[in-house]
Design a protein around this motif. Structure first.
Motif, PDB file in Angstrom:
ATOM      1  N   ILE A   1       0.834  -1.209   0.000  1.00  0.00           N
ATOM      2  CA  ILE A   1       0.000   0.000   0.000  1.00  0.00           C
ATOM      3  C   ILE A   1       0.866   1.255   0.000  1.00  0.00           C
ATOM      4  O   ILE A   1       0.569   2.226  -0.709  1.00  0.00           O
ATOM      5  CB  ILE A   1      -0.980  -0.016   1.195  1.00  0.00           C
ATOM      6  N   ILE A   2       1.940   1.253   0.776  1.00  0.00           N
ATOM      7  CA  ILE A   2       2.849   2.414   0.811  1.00  0.00           C
ATOM      8  C   ILE A   2       3.452   2.651  -0.569  1.00  0.00           C
ATOM      9  O   ILE A   2       3.532   3.793  -1.033  1.00  0.00           O
ATOM     10  CB  ILE A   2       3.947   2.229   1.875  1.00  0.00           C
TER      11      ILE A   2
ATOM     12  N   THR B   1       1.583  11.431   3.935  1.00  0.00           N
ATOM     13  CA  THR B   1       0.981  10.787   2.771  1.00  0.00           C
ATOM     14  C   THR B   1      -0.453  10.388   3.085  1.00  0.00           C
ATOM     15  O   THR B   1      -0.878  10.389   4.244  1.00  0.00           O
ATOM     16  CB  THR B   1       1.777   9.531   2.351  1.00  0.00           C
ATOM     17  N   LYS B   2      -1.203  10.000   2.044  1.00  0.00           N
ATOM     18  CA  LYS B   2      -2.600   9.601   2.242  1.00  0.00           C
ATOM     19  C   LYS B   2      -2.706   8.444   3.222  1.00  0.00           C
ATOM     20  O   LYS B   2      -3.466   8.481   4.177  1.00  0.00           O
ATOM     21  CB  LYS B   2      -3.233   9.220   0.899  1.00  0.00           C
ATOM     22  N   VAL B   3      -1.943   7.399   2.988  1.00  0.00           N
ATOM     23  CA  VAL B   3      -1.988   6.236   3.875  1.00  0.00           C
ATOM     24  C   VAL B   3      -1.250   6.516   5.188  1.00  0.00           C
ATOM     25  O   VAL B   3      -1.544   5.909   6.212  1.00  0.00           O
ATOM     26  CB  VAL B   3      -1.446   4.968   3.171  1.00  0.00           C
TER      27      VAL B   3
ATOM     28  N   ASP C   1       0.832   4.148  -2.802  1.00  0.00           N
ATOM     29  CA  ASP C   1       0.390   5.470  -2.353  1.00  0.00           C
ATOM     30  C   ASP C   1       1.338   6.603  -2.726  1.00  0.00           C
ATOM     31  O   ASP C   1       0.904   7.690  -3.079  1.00  0.00           O
ATOM     32  CB  ASP C   1       0.183   5.450  -0.833  1.00  0.00           C
ATOM     33  N   SER C   2       2.645   6.372  -2.638  1.00  0.00           N
ATOM     34  CA  SER C   2       3.589   7.473  -2.879  1.00  0.00           C
ATOM     35  C   SER C   2       4.957   6.935  -3.281  1.00  0.00           C
ATOM     36  O   SER C   2       5.294   5.795  -2.981  1.00  0.00           O
ATOM     37  CB  SER C   2       3.723   8.334  -1.619  1.00  0.00           C
TER      38      SER C   2
ATOM     39  N   THR D   1       5.570   7.351   6.448  1.00  0.00           N
ATOM     40  CA  THR D   1       4.246   7.980   6.458  1.00  0.00           C
ATOM     41  C   THR D   1       4.280   9.396   5.897  1.00  0.00           C
ATOM     42  O   THR D   1       3.242  10.039   5.802  1.00  0.00           O
ATOM     43  CB  THR D   1       3.686   8.045   7.896  1.00  0.00           C
TER      44      THR D   1
END
Length: 186
Positions: A27-28, A78-80, A31-32, A57
């Motif tokens: 997911i990380i 970040t979003k997550v 996400d970015s 993060t």
């Protein structure tokens, strides 16, 4: 004895939680841009520096400061990352630090290498002689909402009253605080 318990528990948790660690890692990456893990210089036992591991993060261009010292810290998260911080899941890679013998589950949170006043205050109270922890007495009694002086007083209380029972109480209160999202600023 505490170091052995920490090692065995960290190893078991690392194995049990490995599917969650893998999912968070994926997911990380989605996400970015940037690495999955964030490494940061921290002060360990007897003021020896070590690299603490966390899930990343924040954006990769974030200044190397404590979050409360950043102007508009939210713009760097970040979003997550917001979710990982609020649930403290970003701390899970610190199991590696425990396995390496650099940290304990319970102890004073390790200071950033550049938090000179905090390090000096802890030195005066003997706090730096204690292994740093993922959670600690100051964490469960204010966390992000207390001053460095208050943290040092709470850390001093912990090192003067260390016991497996106190550690157990701190762990229980940590889980409760995480579930209730208590004393988390960012």
């Amino acid at each position: 004895m505490k170091k052995l318990i920490d090692f065995i528990l960290a190893l078991c948790l690392f194995i049990i939680l490995s599917p969650i660690l893998i999912i968070i890692s994926v997911i990380i990456k989605i996400d970015s841009k940037g690495p999955i893990f964030f490494k940061q210089r921290r002060i360990g036992t007897n003021k020896r520096e070590f690299s603490i591991y966390k899930f990343r993060t924040m954006q990769i261009e974030t200044p190397d400061l404590a979050t409360d010292e950043l102007k508009d810290a939210d713009t760097y998260i970040t979003k997550v990352g917001g979710f990982l911080r609020k649930t403290s899941l970003d701390e899970l890679p610190q199991l590696i630090n425990i396995l390496k013998g650099e940290m304990s589950f319970v102890g004073p949170r390790p200071a950033l290498y550049n938090q000179y006043n905090l390090i000096e205050s802890r030195d005066k109270k003997g706090v730096n002689a204690c292994a740093p922890g993922i959670t600690g007495y100051a964490q469960v009694n204010g966390r992000d909402m207390i001053t460095d002086d208050e943290k040092v007083k709470l850390d001093e209380y912990y090192i003067n009253n260390k016991s497996l029972i106190l550690d157990f109480k701190i762990m229980i209160k940590t889980f409760s605080n995480v579930i209730m999202r208590k004393d988390i600023s960012k």
